[in-house]
Write an enzyme that holds these catalytic residues in place. Structure first.
Site, PDB file in Angstrom:
ATOM      1  N   TYR A   1       0.827  -1.216   0.000  1.00 16.94           N
ATOM      2  CA  TYR A   1       0.000   0.000   0.000  1.00 16.94           C
ATOM      3  C   TYR A   1       0.861   1.266   0.000  1.00 16.94           C
ATOM      4  CZ  TYR A   1      -4.338  -2.558   0.227  1.00 16.94           C
ATOM      5  OH  TYR A   1      -5.393  -3.372  -0.105  1.00 16.94           O
TER       6      TYR A   1
ATOM      7  N   ARG B   1       1.888   1.819  -3.508  1.00 18.89           N
ATOM      8  CA  ARG B   1       0.786   2.386  -4.282  1.00 18.89           C
ATOM      9  C   ARG B   1       0.584   3.855  -3.912  1.00 18.89           C
ATOM     10  NH1 ARG B   1      -4.072  -1.702  -3.503  1.00 18.89           N
ATOM     11  NH2 ARG B   1      -5.172  -0.082  -4.652  1.00 18.89           N
TER      12      ARG B   1
ATOM     13  N   VAL C   1      -8.994   4.238  -4.396  1.00 17.99           N
ATOM     14  CA  VAL C   1      -8.478   4.651  -3.084  1.00 17.99           C
ATOM     15  C   VAL C   1      -7.408   5.739  -3.254  1.00 17.99           C
ATOM     16  CG1 VAL C   1      -9.029   2.453  -1.972  1.00 17.99           C
ATOM     17  CG2 VAL C   1      -6.813   2.713  -3.111  1.00 17.99           C
TER      18      VAL C   1
ATOM     19  N   HIS D   1     -14.602   2.367  -1.176  1.00 18.18           N
ATOM     20  CA  HIS D   1     -13.566   1.453  -0.691  1.00 18.18           C
ATOM     21  C   HIS D   1     -12.457   2.141   0.074  1.00 18.18           C
ATOM     22  CE1 HIS D   1     -14.965  -1.502  -4.044  1.00 18.18           C
ATOM     23  NE2 HIS D   1     -15.719  -1.567  -2.959  1.00 18.18           N
TER      24      HIS D   1
ATOM     25  N   CYS E   1      -5.673   2.519  13.097  1.00 24.96           N
ATOM     26  CA  CYS E   1      -5.212   1.375  13.889  1.00 24.96           C
ATOM     27  C   CYS E   1      -6.006   0.115  13.544  1.00 24.96           C
ATOM     28  CB  CYS E   1      -5.376   1.685  15.384  1.00 24.96           C
ATOM     29  SG  CYS E   1      -4.931   0.281  16.418  1.00 24.96           S
TER      30      CYS E   1
ATOM     31  N   CYS F   1       0.117   2.177  16.536  1.00 28.12           N
ATOM     32  CA  CYS F   1      -0.958   3.096  16.943  1.00 28.12           C
ATOM     33  C   CYS F   1      -0.513   3.937  18.136  1.00 28.12           C
ATOM     34  CB  CYS F   1      -2.190   2.268  17.321  1.00 28.12           C
ATOM     35  SG  CYS F   1      -3.487   3.208  18.133  1.00 28.12           S
TER      36      CYS F   1
ATOM     37  N   GLY G   1     -14.058   3.050 -16.433  1.00 28.68           N
ATOM     38  CA  GLY G   1     -12.844   2.349 -16.021  1.00 28.68           C
ATOM     39  C   GLY G   1     -13.003   1.373 -14.893  1.00 28.68           C
TER      40      GLY G   1
HETATM   41  C1  BV8 Z   1     -18.187  -7.490   1.341  1.00 26.94           C
HETATM   42  C2  BV8 Z   1      -9.890  -1.425  -1.912  1.00 26.94           C
HETATM   43  C3  BV8 Z   1     -19.427  -8.428   3.158  1.00 26.94           C
HETATM   44  C4  BV8 Z   1      -8.631  -2.149  -1.551  1.00 26.94           C
HETATM   45  C5  BV8 Z   1     -11.261  -3.074  -3.087  1.00 26.94           C
HETATM   46  C6  BV8 Z   1     -18.945 -13.997  -4.979  1.00 26.94           C
HETATM   47  C7  BV8 Z   1     -19.885 -13.260  -5.681  1.00 26.94           C
HETATM   48  C8  BV8 Z   1     -20.129 -11.920  -5.382  1.00 26.94           C
HETATM   49  C9  BV8 Z   1     -19.428 -11.285  -4.349  1.00 26.94           C
HETATM   50  C10 BV8 Z   1     -18.484 -12.020  -3.668  1.00 26.94           C
HETATM   51  C11 BV8 Z   1     -18.241 -13.362  -3.967  1.00 26.94           C
HETATM   52  N1  BV8 Z   1     -17.250 -13.802  -3.138  1.00 26.94           N
HETATM   53  C12 BV8 Z   1     -16.893 -12.782  -2.309  1.00 26.94           C
HETATM   54  C13 BV8 Z   1     -17.646 -11.713  -2.617  1.00 26.94           C
HETATM   55  C14 BV8 Z   1     -17.613 -10.395  -1.985  1.00 26.94           C
HETATM   56  C15 BV8 Z   1     -16.433  -9.569  -2.496  1.00 26.94           C
HETATM   57  C16 BV8 Z   1     -16.404  -9.537  -4.010  1.00 26.94           C
HETATM   58  O1  BV8 Z   1     -17.166  -8.826  -4.638  1.00 26.94           O
HETATM   59  N2  BV8 Z   1     -15.494 -10.331  -4.605  1.00 26.94           N
HETATM   60  C17 BV8 Z   1     -15.393 -10.363  -6.048  1.00 26.94           C
HETATM   61  C18 BV8 Z   1     -13.935 -10.502  -6.456  1.00 26.94           C
HETATM   62  C19 BV8 Z   1     -16.243 -11.509  -6.574  1.00 26.94           C
HETATM   63  N3  BV8 Z   1     -16.687  -8.232  -1.985  1.00 26.94           N
HETATM   64  C20 BV8 Z   1     -16.242  -7.908  -0.764  1.00 26.94           C
HETATM   65  O2  BV8 Z   1     -15.581  -8.642  -0.059  1.00 26.94           O
HETATM   66  C21 BV8 Z   1     -16.696  -6.543  -0.265  1.00 26.94           C
HETATM   67  N4  BV8 Z   1     -17.185  -6.688   1.064  1.00 26.94           N
HETATM   68  O3  BV8 Z   1     -18.827  -8.091   0.527  1.00 26.94           O
HETATM   69  O4  BV8 Z   1     -18.387  -7.568   2.700  1.00 26.94           O
HETATM   70  C22 BV8 Z   1     -19.686  -7.986   4.526  1.00 26.94           C
HETATM   71  C23 BV8 Z   1     -20.906  -7.365   4.815  1.00 26.94           C
HETATM   72  C24 BV8 Z   1     -21.165  -6.993   6.112  1.00 26.94           C
HETATM   73  C25 BV8 Z   1     -20.196  -7.189   7.124  1.00 26.94           C
HETATM   74  C26 BV8 Z   1     -18.968  -7.773   6.803  1.00 26.94           C
HETATM   75  C27 BV8 Z   1     -18.700  -8.172   5.497  1.00 26.94           C
HETATM   76  C28 BV8 Z   1     -15.524  -5.581  -0.203  1.00 26.94           C
HETATM   77  C29 BV8 Z   1     -14.963  -5.369  -1.583  1.00 26.94           C
HETATM   78  C30 BV8 Z   1     -13.940  -4.218  -1.552  1.00 26.94           C
HETATM   79  C31 BV8 Z   1     -12.556  -4.750  -1.839  1.00 26.94           C
HETATM   80  N5  BV8 Z   1     -11.629  -3.611  -1.947  1.00 26.94           N
HETATM   81  N6  BV8 Z   1     -10.451  -1.988  -3.141  1.00 26.94           N
HETATM   82  C32 BV8 Z   1      -7.505  -1.834  -2.494  1.00 26.94           C
HETATM   83  O5  BV8 Z   1      -7.650  -0.957  -3.367  1.00 26.94           O
HETATM   84  O6  BV8 Z   1      -6.456  -2.488  -2.343  1.00 26.94           O
HETATM   85  S1  BV8 Z   1     -11.813  -3.732  -4.540  1.00 26.94           S
HETATM   86  C33 BV8 Z   1     -10.868  -3.203  -5.870  1.00 26.94           C
HETATM   87  O7  BV8 Z   1     -11.152  -4.061  -6.959  1.00 26.94           O
HETATM   88  C34 BV8 Z   1     -11.246  -1.857  -6.418  1.00 26.94           C
HETATM   89  O8  BV8 Z   1     -11.524  -0.937  -5.402  1.00 26.94           O
HETATM   90  C35 BV8 Z   1     -12.454  -2.125  -7.274  1.00 26.94           C
HETATM   91  O9  BV8 Z   1     -13.645  -2.022  -6.547  1.00 26.94           O
HETATM   92  C36 BV8 Z   1     -12.309  -3.573  -7.606  1.00 26.94           C
HETATM   93  C37 BV8 Z   1     -12.227  -3.780  -9.089  1.00 26.94           C
HETATM   94  O10 BV8 Z   1     -11.206  -2.961  -9.497  1.00 26.94           O
HETATM   95  P1  BV8 Z   1     -11.513  -1.899 -10.696  1.00 26.94           P
HETATM   96  O11 BV8 Z   1     -11.542  -0.555 -10.122  1.00 26.94           O
HETATM   97  O12 BV8 Z   1     -12.672  -2.307 -11.540  1.00 26.94           O
HETATM   98  O13 BV8 Z   1     -10.212  -2.123 -11.446  1.00 26.94           O
HETATM   99  P2  BV8 Z   1      -9.880  -3.385 -12.310  1.00 26.94           P
HETATM  100  O14 BV8 Z   1      -8.410  -3.471 -12.328  1.00 26.94           O
HETATM  101  O15 BV8 Z   1     -10.684  -4.557 -11.897  1.00 26.94           O
HETATM  102  O16 BV8 Z   1     -10.439  -2.957 -13.740  1.00 26.94           O
HETATM  103  C38 BV8 Z   1      -9.947  -1.773 -14.339  1.00 26.94           C
HETATM  104  C39 BV8 Z   1     -10.824  -1.535 -15.540  1.00 26.94           C
HETATM  105  O17 BV8 Z   1     -10.343  -0.359 -16.174  1.00 26.94           O
HETATM  106  C40 BV8 Z   1     -10.746  -2.659 -16.567  1.00 26.94           C
HETATM  107  O18 BV8 Z   1     -12.067  -3.003 -16.968  1.00 26.94           O
HETATM  108  C41 BV8 Z   1      -9.988  -2.034 -17.739  1.00 26.94           C
HETATM  109  O19 BV8 Z   1     -10.459  -2.482 -18.993  1.00 26.94           O
HETATM  110  C42 BV8 Z   1     -10.308  -0.574 -17.565  1.00 26.94           C
HETATM  111  N7  BV8 Z   1      -9.299   0.349 -18.093  1.00 26.94           N
HETATM  112  C43 BV8 Z   1      -7.963   0.169 -18.213  1.00 26.94           C
HETATM  113  N8  BV8 Z   1      -7.396   1.295 -18.745  1.00 26.94           N
HETATM  114  C44 BV8 Z   1      -8.404   2.181 -18.951  1.00 26.94           C
HETATM  115  C45 BV8 Z   1      -9.612   1.591 -18.539  1.00 26.94           C
HETATM  116  N9  BV8 Z   1     -10.796   2.227 -18.616  1.00 26.94           N
HETATM  117  C46 BV8 Z   1     -10.794   3.479 -19.124  1.00 26.94           C
HETATM  118  N10 BV8 Z   1      -9.674   4.115 -19.539  1.00 26.94           N
HETATM  119  C47 BV8 Z   1      -8.472   3.497 -19.461  1.00 26.94           C
HETATM  120  N11 BV8 Z   1      -7.365   4.139 -19.888  1.00 26.94           N
HETATM  121 ZN    ZN Z   2      -4.957   1.462  18.418  1.00 24.89          ZN
END
Ligand code: BV8
Ligand code: ZN
Length: 253
Positions: A67, A70, A103, A119, A127, A155, A195
Protein backbone atom coordinates in the site's frame (compact mmCIF):
# COMPACT_ATOMS: atom_id res chain seq x y z
CA UNK A 1 -19.07 5.12 -31.43
CA UNK A 2 -20.18 8.68 -30.71
CA UNK A 3 -23.45 9.41 -28.95
CA UNK A 4 -26.33 9.29 -31.48
CA UNK A 5 -28.91 12.09 -31.76
CA UNK A 6 -31.26 10.57 -29.18
CA UNK A 7 -28.48 10.05 -26.68
CA UNK A 8 -27.12 13.57 -27.30
CA UNK A 9 -30.56 14.91 -26.35
CA UNK A 10 -30.53 12.82 -23.17
CA UNK A 11 -27.14 14.23 -22.20
CA UNK A 12 -28.15 17.79 -23.08
CA UNK A 13 -31.25 17.52 -20.85
CA UNK A 14 -29.68 15.47 -18.02
CA UNK A 15 -30.53 16.95 -14.60
CA UNK A 16 -28.93 14.42 -12.22
CA UNK A 17 -25.80 12.59 -13.34
CA UNK A 18 -23.96 9.87 -11.40
CA UNK A 19 -20.37 9.08 -12.38
CA UNK A 20 -19.12 5.69 -11.15
CA UNK A 21 -15.36 5.16 -11.45
CA UNK A 22 -12.84 2.36 -11.06
CA UNK A 23 -9.10 2.00 -11.44
CA UNK A 24 -9.26 2.57 -15.23
CA UNK A 25 -9.93 6.30 -14.73
CA UNK A 26 -6.47 6.60 -13.10
CA UNK A 27 -4.67 4.30 -15.57
CA UNK A 28 -3.58 7.22 -17.80
CA UNK A 29 -2.08 8.90 -14.74
CA UNK A 30 0.27 5.92 -14.57
CA UNK A 31 -1.50 4.19 -11.67
CA UNK A 32 -1.70 0.42 -12.26
CA UNK A 33 -5.28 -0.83 -12.31
CA UNK A 34 -6.33 -3.19 -9.54
CA UNK A 35 -5.83 -6.24 -11.67
CA UNK A 36 -2.31 -5.15 -12.67
CA UNK A 37 -1.33 -3.49 -9.37
CA UNK A 38 0.18 -6.91 -8.87
CA UNK A 39 2.67 -6.68 -11.70
CA UNK A 40 6.36 -6.82 -10.96
CA UNK A 41 7.25 -7.31 -7.30
CA UNK A 42 3.87 -8.62 -6.32
CA UNK A 43 3.15 -10.64 -9.45
CA UNK A 44 3.03 -13.93 -7.54
CA UNK A 45 0.07 -12.64 -5.47
CA UNK A 46 -3.57 -12.29 -6.33
CA UNK A 47 -5.04 -8.91 -5.26
CA UNK A 48 -7.67 -10.72 -3.27
CA UNK A 49 -4.88 -12.41 -1.30
CA UNK A 50 -3.18 -9.14 -0.39
CA UNK A 51 -6.26 -6.93 0.03
CA UNK A 52 -7.63 -8.83 3.06
CA UNK A 53 -7.40 -8.57 6.87
CA UNK A 54 -6.03 -12.12 6.94
CA UNK A 55 -3.11 -11.12 4.68
CA UNK A 56 -2.34 -8.20 7.00
CA UNK A 57 -2.43 -10.43 10.07
CA UNK A 58 -0.22 -13.01 8.34
CA UNK A 59 2.34 -10.61 6.87
CA UNK A 60 1.76 -6.96 7.89
CA UNK A 61 5.07 -5.76 6.42
CA UNK A 62 4.25 -7.17 2.95
CA UNK A 63 0.74 -5.67 2.89
CA UNK A 64 1.83 -2.31 4.33
CA UNK A 65 4.74 -2.24 1.81
CA UNK A 66 2.29 -2.83 -1.07
CA UNK A 67 0.00 0.00 0.00
CA UNK A 68 2.88 2.42 0.67
CA UNK A 69 4.22 1.62 -2.82
CA UNK A 70 0.79 2.39 -4.28
CA UNK A 71 0.52 5.60 -2.20
CA UNK A 72 3.98 6.63 -3.46
CA UNK A 73 2.85 6.10 -7.10
CA UNK A 74 -0.28 8.18 -6.46
CA UNK A 75 1.66 11.03 -4.83
CA UNK A 76 4.07 11.10 -7.80
CA UNK A 77 1.17 11.07 -10.29
CA UNK A 78 -1.07 13.84 -11.63
CA UNK A 79 -4.82 13.76 -12.34
CA UNK A 80 -5.48 13.18 -16.05
CA UNK A 81 -7.97 14.70 -18.52
CA UNK A 82 -10.64 12.22 -17.41
CA UNK A 83 -10.43 13.32 -13.75
CA UNK A 84 -10.54 16.94 -14.87
CA UNK A 85 -13.53 16.38 -17.19
CA UNK A 86 -15.44 14.66 -14.37
CA UNK A 87 -14.70 17.63 -12.10
CA UNK A 88 -15.95 19.99 -14.85
CA UNK A 89 -19.14 17.92 -15.34
CA UNK A 90 -20.09 18.69 -11.72
CA UNK A 91 -20.70 22.33 -12.70
CA UNK A 92 -22.68 21.50 -15.86
CA UNK A 93 -25.64 19.69 -14.36
CA UNK A 94 -28.17 20.47 -11.59
CA UNK A 95 -27.29 17.48 -9.43
CA UNK A 96 -24.06 15.48 -9.61
CA UNK A 97 -22.81 12.50 -7.61
CA UNK A 98 -19.34 10.99 -8.02
CA UNK A 99 -19.06 7.44 -6.69
CA UNK A 100 -15.57 5.97 -6.75
CA UNK A 101 -14.12 2.55 -5.96
CA UNK A 102 -10.62 4.03 -6.14
CA UNK A 103 -8.48 4.65 -3.08
CA UNK A 104 -6.30 7.33 -4.73
CA UNK A 105 -6.90 11.10 -4.32
CA UNK A 106 -6.77 12.05 -8.01
CA UNK A 107 -10.48 12.97 -8.24
CA UNK A 108 -10.03 15.39 -5.30
CA UNK A 109 -6.85 16.87 -6.78
CA UNK A 110 -8.68 17.39 -10.11
CA UNK A 111 -11.34 19.46 -8.30
CA UNK A 112 -14.16 16.98 -7.61
CA UNK A 113 -15.78 18.30 -4.45
CA UNK A 114 -17.09 15.28 -2.58
CA UNK A 115 -16.44 11.87 -4.08
CA UNK A 116 -18.39 9.07 -2.37
CA UNK A 117 -15.59 6.65 -1.48
CA UNK A 118 -16.93 3.09 -1.41
CA UNK A 119 -13.57 1.45 -0.69
CA UNK A 120 -11.80 4.00 1.49
CA UNK A 121 -8.55 5.82 0.87
CA UNK A 122 -4.78 5.32 0.82
CA UNK A 123 -4.57 8.59 2.77
CA UNK A 124 -6.52 7.60 5.88
CA UNK A 125 -4.50 4.95 7.75
CA UNK A 126 -5.93 3.80 11.08
CA UNK A 127 -5.21 1.38 13.89
CA UNK A 128 -5.94 -2.26 13.00
CA UNK A 129 -7.27 -2.87 16.55
CA UNK A 130 -8.87 0.32 17.88
CA UNK A 131 -9.55 2.23 14.60
CA UNK A 132 -7.73 5.32 15.93
CA UNK A 133 -6.78 7.43 12.89
CA UNK A 134 -3.02 7.43 12.36
CA UNK A 135 -0.91 10.29 10.99
CA UNK A 136 0.55 9.85 7.51
CA UNK A 137 4.34 9.98 7.39
CA UNK A 138 5.28 13.38 5.89
CA UNK A 139 6.41 13.49 2.24
CA UNK A 140 6.32 10.82 -0.43
CA UNK A 141 7.02 7.30 0.82
CA UNK A 142 10.41 6.12 -0.34
CA UNK A 143 10.52 3.00 -2.50
CA UNK A 144 10.26 0.33 0.25
CA UNK A 145 13.87 -0.76 0.85
CA UNK A 146 13.43 -4.41 -0.04
CA UNK A 147 11.17 -3.15 -2.82
CA UNK A 148 8.52 -5.07 -0.97
CA UNK A 149 8.22 -5.26 2.82
CA UNK A 150 7.83 -2.23 5.07
CA UNK A 151 6.95 -2.40 8.77
CA UNK A 152 3.70 -0.52 9.51
CA UNK A 153 3.80 2.18 12.25
CA UNK A 154 2.26 1.53 15.70
CA UNK A 155 -0.96 3.10 16.94
CA UNK A 156 -0.36 6.16 19.16
CA UNK A 157 -3.23 5.13 21.42
CA UNK A 158 -2.93 1.35 21.88
CA UNK A 159 0.36 0.38 20.26
CA UNK A 160 -1.20 -2.07 17.76
CA UNK A 161 -0.21 -2.02 14.08
CA UNK A 162 -1.55 0.71 11.78
CA UNK A 163 -3.39 -0.51 8.64
CA UNK A 164 -4.28 1.19 5.33
CA UNK A 165 -7.64 3.04 5.43
CA UNK A 166 -9.11 0.92 2.62
CA UNK A 167 -11.99 -1.60 2.58
CA UNK A 168 -10.54 -5.10 2.19
CA UNK A 169 -12.28 -8.16 0.75
CA UNK A 170 -14.60 -9.56 3.39
CA UNK A 171 -14.98 -6.15 5.07
CA UNK A 172 -18.15 -4.08 5.09
CA UNK A 173 -18.28 -0.91 3.02
CA UNK A 174 -18.85 2.43 4.81
CA UNK A 175 -22.62 2.40 5.35
CA UNK A 176 -23.28 6.07 4.61
CA UNK A 177 -21.27 6.02 1.37
CA UNK A 178 -22.95 2.92 -0.10
CA UNK A 179 -26.43 4.09 1.00
CA UNK A 180 -25.92 7.50 -0.65
CA UNK A 181 -24.47 5.85 -3.77
CA UNK A 182 -27.54 3.58 -4.10
CA UNK A 183 -29.90 6.51 -3.47
CA UNK A 184 -28.17 8.60 -6.16
CA UNK A 185 -28.29 5.65 -8.60
CA UNK A 186 -32.04 5.32 -8.00
CA UNK A 187 -32.75 8.97 -8.84
CA UNK A 188 -30.32 9.86 -11.64
CA UNK A 189 -31.09 10.39 -15.35
CA UNK A 190 -27.68 9.23 -16.57
CA UNK A 191 -25.10 6.92 -15.02
CA UNK A 192 -21.61 7.15 -16.50
CA UNK A 193 -19.43 4.13 -15.60
CA UNK A 194 -15.73 4.82 -16.23
CA UNK A 195 -12.84 2.35 -16.02
CA UNK A 196 -14.21 -0.45 -13.92
CA UNK A 197 -14.37 -4.18 -14.53
CA UNK A 198 -17.66 -4.15 -12.61
CA UNK A 199 -16.79 -7.35 -10.77
CA UNK A 200 -16.66 -6.38 -7.11
CA UNK A 201 -19.81 -6.27 -5.00
CA UNK A 202 -21.73 -4.53 -3.58
CA UNK A 203 -20.15 -1.55 -5.48
CA UNK A 204 -20.83 -3.19 -8.86
CA UNK A 205 -24.59 -2.95 -8.18
CA UNK A 206 -24.57 0.84 -8.59
CA UNK A 207 -24.97 0.89 -12.41
CA UNK A 208 -27.57 -1.90 -12.28
CA UNK A 209 -29.67 0.02 -9.73
CA UNK A 210 -29.56 3.07 -12.01
CA UNK A 211 -30.59 0.97 -15.03
CA UNK A 212 -33.51 -0.62 -13.17
CA UNK A 213 -34.65 2.83 -12.05
CA UNK A 214 -34.80 4.01 -15.68
CA UNK A 215 -31.48 5.84 -16.09
CA UNK A 216 -29.46 5.70 -19.29
CA UNK A 217 -26.16 3.90 -18.69
CA UNK A 218 -23.01 4.95 -20.55
CA UNK A 219 -19.81 2.93 -20.18
CA UNK A 220 -16.27 4.12 -20.95
CA UNK A 221 -13.88 1.18 -21.02
CA UNK A 222 -11.54 -0.05 -23.78
CA UNK A 223 -12.42 -3.64 -22.84
CA UNK A 224 -15.65 -5.63 -22.51
CA UNK A 225 -17.08 -5.88 -18.97
CA UNK A 226 -20.08 -7.32 -17.13
CA UNK A 227 -21.83 -3.98 -17.78
CA UNK A 228 -21.88 -4.44 -21.55
CA UNK A 229 -25.29 -6.11 -21.41
CA UNK A 230 -27.04 -3.07 -19.92
CA UNK A 231 -25.02 -0.15 -21.30
CA UNK A 232 -27.09 2.08 -23.61
CA UNK A 233 -23.83 3.43 -24.99
CA UNK A 234 -20.48 1.64 -24.88
CA UNK A 235 -17.44 3.82 -25.62
CA UNK A 236 -14.53 1.44 -26.19
CA UNK A 237 -12.08 4.28 -25.63
CA UNK A 238 -9.57 5.20 -22.94
CA UNK A 239 -11.11 7.56 -20.37
CA UNK A 240 -8.74 10.50 -20.92
CA UNK A 241 -9.75 10.51 -24.60
CA UNK A 242 -13.50 9.90 -24.22
CA UNK A 243 -14.40 12.04 -21.19
CA UNK A 244 -13.58 15.58 -22.39
CA UNK A 245 -15.75 15.11 -25.51
CA UNK A 246 -18.53 13.30 -23.65
CA UNK A 247 -18.70 15.89 -20.84
CA UNK A 248 -19.05 18.69 -23.42
CA UNK A 249 -22.39 17.10 -24.48
CA UNK A 250 -23.97 17.46 -21.01
CA UNK A 251 -26.21 20.22 -19.70
CA UNK A 252 -26.59 22.11 -22.98
CA UNK A 253 -30.39 22.47 -22.55
C1 BV8 B 1 -18.19 -7.49 1.34
C2 BV8 B 1 -9.89 -1.42 -1.91
C3 BV8 B 1 -19.43 -8.43 3.16
C4 BV8 B 1 -8.63 -2.15 -1.55
C5 BV8 B 1 -11.26 -3.07 -3.09
C6 BV8 B 1 -18.94 -14.00 -4.98
C7 BV8 B 1 -19.88 -13.26 -5.68
C8 BV8 B 1 -20.13 -11.92 -5.38
C9 BV8 B 1 -19.43 -11.28 -4.35
C10 BV8 B 1 -18.48 -12.02 -3.67
C11 BV8 B 1 -18.24 -13.36 -3.97
N1 BV8 B 1 -17.25 -13.80 -3.14
C12 BV8 B 1 -16.89 -12.78 -2.31
C13 BV8 B 1 -17.65 -11.71 -2.62
C14 BV8 B 1 -17.61 -10.39 -1.98
C15 BV8 B 1 -16.43 -9.57 -2.50
C16 BV8 B 1 -16.40 -9.54 -4.01
O1 BV8 B 1 -17.17 -8.83 -4.64
N2 BV8 B 1 -15.49 -10.33 -4.60
C17 BV8 B 1 -15.39 -10.36 -6.05
C18 BV8 B 1 -13.93 -10.50 -6.46
C19 BV8 B 1 -16.24 -11.51 -6.57
N3 BV8 B 1 -16.69 -8.23 -1.99
C20 BV8 B 1 -16.24 -7.91 -0.76
O2 BV8 B 1 -15.58 -8.64 -0.06
C21 BV8 B 1 -16.70 -6.54 -0.27
N4 BV8 B 1 -17.19 -6.69 1.06
O3 BV8 B 1 -18.83 -8.09 0.53
O4 BV8 B 1 -18.39 -7.57 2.70
C22 BV8 B 1 -19.69 -7.99 4.53
C23 BV8 B 1 -20.91 -7.36 4.81
C24 BV8 B 1 -21.16 -6.99 6.11
C25 BV8 B 1 -20.20 -7.19 7.12
C26 BV8 B 1 -18.97 -7.77 6.80
C27 BV8 B 1 -18.70 -8.17 5.50
C28 BV8 B 1 -15.52 -5.58 -0.20
C29 BV8 B 1 -14.96 -5.37 -1.58
C30 BV8 B 1 -13.94 -4.22 -1.55
C31 BV8 B 1 -12.56 -4.75 -1.84
N5 BV8 B 1 -11.63 -3.61 -1.95
N6 BV8 B 1 -10.45 -1.99 -3.14
C32 BV8 B 1 -7.50 -1.83 -2.49
O5 BV8 B 1 -7.65 -0.96 -3.37
O6 BV8 B 1 -6.46 -2.49 -2.34
S1 BV8 B 1 -11.81 -3.73 -4.54
C33 BV8 B 1 -10.87 -3.20 -5.87
O7 BV8 B 1 -11.15 -4.06 -6.96
C34 BV8 B 1 -11.25 -1.86 -6.42
O8 BV8 B 1 -11.52 -0.94 -5.40
C35 BV8 B 1 -12.45 -2.13 -7.27
O9 BV8 B 1 -13.65 -2.02 -6.55
C36 BV8 B 1 -12.31 -3.57 -7.61
C37 BV8 B 1 -12.23 -3.78 -9.09
O10 BV8 B 1 -11.21 -2.96 -9.50
P1 BV8 B 1 -11.51 -1.90 -10.70
O11 BV8 B 1 -11.54 -0.56 -10.12
O12 BV8 B 1 -12.67 -2.31 -11.54
O13 BV8 B 1 -10.21 -2.12 -11.45
P2 BV8 B 1 -9.88 -3.38 -12.31
O14 BV8 B 1 -8.41 -3.47 -12.33
O15 BV8 B 1 -10.68 -4.56 -11.90
O16 BV8 B 1 -10.44 -2.96 -13.74
C38 BV8 B 1 -9.95 -1.77 -14.34
C39 BV8 B 1 -10.82 -1.54 -15.54
O17 BV8 B 1 -10.34 -0.36 -16.17
C40 BV8 B 1 -10.75 -2.66 -16.57
O18 BV8 B 1 -12.07 -3.00 -16.97
C41 BV8 B 1 -9.99 -2.03 -17.74
O19 BV8 B 1 -10.46 -2.48 -18.99
C42 BV8 B 1 -10.31 -0.57 -17.56
N7 BV8 B 1 -9.30 0.35 -18.09
C43 BV8 B 1 -7.96 0.17 -18.21
N8 BV8 B 1 -7.40 1.30 -18.74
C44 BV8 B 1 -8.40 2.18 -18.95
C45 BV8 B 1 -9.61 1.59 -18.54
N9 BV8 B 1 -10.80 2.23 -18.62
C46 BV8 B 1 -10.79 3.48 -19.12
N10 BV8 B 1 -9.67 4.11 -19.54
C47 BV8 B 1 -8.47 3.50 -19.46
N11 BV8 B 1 -7.37 4.14 -19.89
ZN1 ZN C 1 -4.96 1.46 18.42
Amino acid sequence: MAADRAMSDVLARARHVVVFTGAGVSAESGIPTFRDALAGLWERFDAEQLATPEAFRRDPDLVWGWYEWRRMLVMRAQPNAAHRAIAELEGRVDRFTLVTQNVDDLHDRAGSRAPLRLHGSLFAPRCFECDEPAPLAPGIPQEPESGRRLAPPSCGRCGAKVRPGVVWFGEALPEAAIARAFEAAESCDVLLSVGTSSLVHPAAQVPWIAKRAGARVIQVNPNPTALDEIADLNLRTPAATALPTLVASFGLD
